[in-house]
Write a protein that holds these residues in place. Structure first.
Motif, PDB file in Angstrom:
ATOM      1  N   ARG A   1      38.123  29.812  47.316  1.00  0.00           N
ATOM      2  CA  ARG A   1      37.519  30.989  47.947  1.00  0.00           C
ATOM      3  C   ARG A   1      36.224  31.268  47.201  1.00  0.00           C
ATOM      4  O   ARG A   1      36.013  32.348  46.657  1.00  0.00           O
ATOM      5  CB  ARG A   1      38.473  32.181  47.867  1.00  0.00           C
TER       6      ARG A   1
ATOM      7  N   ARG B   1      33.045  31.738  47.797  1.00  0.00           N
ATOM      8  CA  ARG B   1      32.132  32.848  48.101  1.00  0.00           C
ATOM      9  C   ARG B   1      32.699  34.174  47.605  1.00  0.00           C
ATOM     10  O   ARG B   1      31.990  34.970  46.983  1.00  0.00           O
ATOM     11  CB  ARG B   1      31.875  32.907  49.603  1.00  0.00           C
ATOM     12  N   ASP B   2      33.975  34.401  47.866  1.00  0.00           N
ATOM     13  CA  ASP B   2      34.596  35.653  47.405  1.00  0.00           C
ATOM     14  C   ASP B   2      34.608  35.730  45.882  1.00  0.00           C
ATOM     15  O   ASP B   2      34.349  36.795  45.298  1.00  0.00           O
ATOM     16  CB  ASP B   2      36.029  35.752  47.931  1.00  0.00           C
TER      17      ASP B   2
ATOM     18  N   ARG C   1      31.104  36.420  44.531  1.00  0.00           N
ATOM     19  CA  ARG C   1      30.708  37.813  44.791  1.00  0.00           C
ATOM     20  C   ARG C   1      31.398  38.753  43.804  1.00  0.00           C
ATOM     21  O   ARG C   1      30.761  39.632  43.206  1.00  0.00           O
ATOM     22  CB  ARG C   1      31.069  38.192  46.228  1.00  0.00           C
TER      23      ARG C   1
END
Length: 452
Positions: free
Chosen positions: A234, A236-237, A240
Motif C-alpha cells: 500500500r 501510496r498510503d 502519505r
C-alpha cells in the motif's frame, strides 16, 4: 517476544499489582532507558574531559544536526512501522507486513542519502565556521544521518513485532559503551588528536557497529511467516502517512534541539556545549515518559485496531500514574545532584544549573500529560499532534531569538520550557476530545465515552 508471560519476576509482579494494565515489557524497557541515559552521560563526560570547550561545543552542534536530519532520513517510517506492524501482527496479515518492511527500507535508503546532503549544507550555514575542525565534524555528521535512520527503522520493526528491548539495546547500550571505551583510549593516550572531528568519528564507528548488531538481531527475530509471505503493498498510503509522521517527528525533534542551535549561533560554540549538557540533565525528568511510552506504543496500536477502548483507558491511566511518580523522583535528584553532575564536566558547566532547572520543570509538566501524544499518534491522529508541535517549535524559535541575546542560556531554557508546556497541554486536550480518553495523571474513572 522480549518477555515470558508465564514467568514474571518479583519486580514485574509488584508493578503489575500496583499499576495493572501496563505492558509486561515496560519494566525492562524502563531499565534499558535508565541504563542508556547513564551510559550517555558517561559518554558525554568522557568526551568533555577529552575536548576543550570550543571543540566540545562543535561536537554538540554536529550531533544536534544528526538528531534533526535523521528525522527526514527516516521519512516517518520509524513511527509508522511500529503502528502498522503491531496492527498487522494483531490480525495475522503477514503479506502486508512484509510489503511494509520492503517499502520502508527502499524509502529510507533514498531519503537518507538526500538528508545527508541537506545536513551538510545546513551545517555550513548554521554552525559558526571558526575552524577546519568544525567543517570536518559537520561532514561526519552528514554521513551519520542515514546510519541513524536505518537504525531507527530496524528499531521500529522489532518494536512493532513486540521485541521492544531487543530493538533498543544496540543503540541504547552497545553504541554509547563503544564510544566510552574509545574515549577512554584518548584519555590515556594524550599524543592522539583531540578534536570535534575525532569525537564525531568515534560516534560514527559506534553507530555503524550498533547498526550491524541490530540487523543481526532483526534477522534472528523476524517471524518466518512474515519473511516468506508474498508481499502486498500500500505504497501510496504508507508514504502519505510517513510524510505526516516525518513532519510530526521533525517538529518534535526541532522543539527540543533548535535551542541548542540558536545558542551556538547567537552565543558561540562553548555556550552551546554547556547548554547541551544542561538540557541532557533536564531530560532525565522526561525519561520515565519516554520509556513507558515506547513500551506502550505497539500496545496502543493493537488495542485501537481491536476496538478495545476500555482496556486502552485502563492502561493509559496506569501508565500516567507510573510516569508522573517516577518523573517527580527524578526531578528531586536533578535538583539535589545537578550542581555535582555539572561540576564533573568542568568548572565552566556550572552555569548550566539554572537552565537545567527551568527545563526540568517543563519536563515535569510534560510527564503529567503522560501518554496523550502517543495515544493520538498510534490511533491515526498524528496530524493534530504535528500541528501542535509545529506551533510549539515556532514559539520556541521566536522566543529564543528574543531571549537568548538578553538572558543567555536561561533565556533559551525559558523559551523551550514554555513551548514544551503548551504542546503537552494541547495534546492532552486533543486526546480527551478526539478519543474520549484522559491520558494524563489527572485522569479519573469513569472516563467519558469514546466517540463513535
Amino acid at each position: 517476544m522480549d518477555h515470558n508471560p508465564t514467568a514474571r519476576g518479583p519486580v514485574q509482579g509488584a508493578l503489575e499489582r500496583l499499576l495493572p494494565g501496563l505492558p509486561s515489557h515496560a519494566p525492562a524497557t524502563l531499565v534499558l532507558r535508565v541504563s542508556a541515559v547513564g551510559l550517555e552521560f558517561l559518554c558525554l563526560l568522557a568526551l568533555a574531559r577529552v575536548l576543550d570547550g570550543e571543540a566540545y561545543g562543535r561536537y554538540a552542534l554536529a550531533m544536534t544536526l544528526v538528531a534533526i536530519f535523521a528525522v527526514p532520513a527516516a521519512f516517518g517510517f520509524d513511527r509508522l512501522v511500529v503502528r502498522e506492524l503491531a496492527a498487522c501482527q494483531a490480525v495475522g496479515d503477514w503479506p502486508l507486513a512484509n510489503g511494509l518492511r520492503r517499502s520502508a527500507l527502499r524509502t529510507v535508503l533514498v531519503a537518507g542519502a538526500v538528508s545527508a546532503v541537506a545536513a551538510w549544507l545546513a551545517g555550513r550555514l548554521v554552525v559558526q565556521p571558526d575552524a577546519a575542525d568544525a567543517g570536518r565534524a559537520i561532514a561526519i555528521a552528514a554521513v551519520m544521518v542515514p546510519i541513524l535512520a536505518l537504525a531507527r527503522l530496524r528499531q521500529a520493526t522489532l518494536q512493532g513485532l513486540g521485541h521492544v528491548t531487543a530493538g533498543l539495546a544496540p543503540e541504547f547500550l552497545v553504541q554509547p559503551a563503544i564510544v566510552i571505551a574509545l574515549a577512554a583510549v584518548l584519555l590515556v593516550a594524550p599524543q592522539l588528536p583531540r578534536s570535534a572531528t575525532v569525537a564525531m568519528a568515534l560516534q560514527m564507528a559506534a553507530a555503524a557497529a550498533a547498526l550491524l548488531l541490530g540487523a543481526a538481531i532483526l534477522r534472528q527475530r523476524m517471524p518466518e511467516a512474515m519473511r516468506e509471505a508474498a508481499p502486498r503493498f500500500r505504497t501510496r498510503d504508507w508514504r502519505r502517512a510517513g510524510m505526516a509522521f516525518m513532519a510530526l517527528v521533525l517538529m518534535t525533534t526541532a522543539l527540543t534541539n533548535v535551542d541548542t542551535l540558536l545558542v551556538g549561533r547567537l552565543s558561540g560554540n562553548a555556550d552551546a556545549g554547556v547548554y547541551k549538557v544542561a538540557s541532557q540533565l533536564a531530560m532525565l525528568v522526561g525519561l520515565p515518559l519516554t520509556a513507558i511510552s515506547v513500551a506502550m506504543a505497539p500496545v496502543i496500536a493493537a488495542l485501537h485496531a481491536g476496538g478495545r477502548v476500555d482496556e486502552l483507558r485502563l492502561r493509559s491511566r496506569a501508565a500516567a500514574r507510573m510516569i508522573f511518580a517516577a518523573a517527580c523522583g527524578v526531578g528531586v535528584l536533578v535538583v539535589a545532584c545537578g550542581p555535582r553532575v555539572l561540576a564533573a564536566f568542568g568548572g565552566e558547566f556550572g552555569v548550566g544549573y539554572v537552565p537545567a532547572l527551568i527545563l526540568a520543570g517543563a519536563y515535569l509538566v510534560h510527564s503529567a500529560m503522560a501518554t496523550s501524544g502517543y495515544l493520538l499518534i498510534m490511533t491515526a491522529h498524528e496530524t493534530a499532534v504535528m500541528a501542535a508541535f509545529a506551533a510549539g517549535t515556532a514559539v520556541n524559535v521566536v522566543g529564543g531569538l528574543l531571549l537568548i541575546p538578553r538572558y543567555g542560556l536561561a533565556g533559551a531554557a525559558a523559551s523551550t520550557a514554555v513551548s514544551l508546556c503548551l504542546v503537552s497541554v494541547t495534546c492532552a486536550v486533543l486526546a480527551r476530545r478526539r478519543l474520549g480518553i484522559d491520558g494524563t495523571v489527572f485522569a479519573a474513572a469513569p472516563d467519558p465515552v469514546a466517540p463513535a
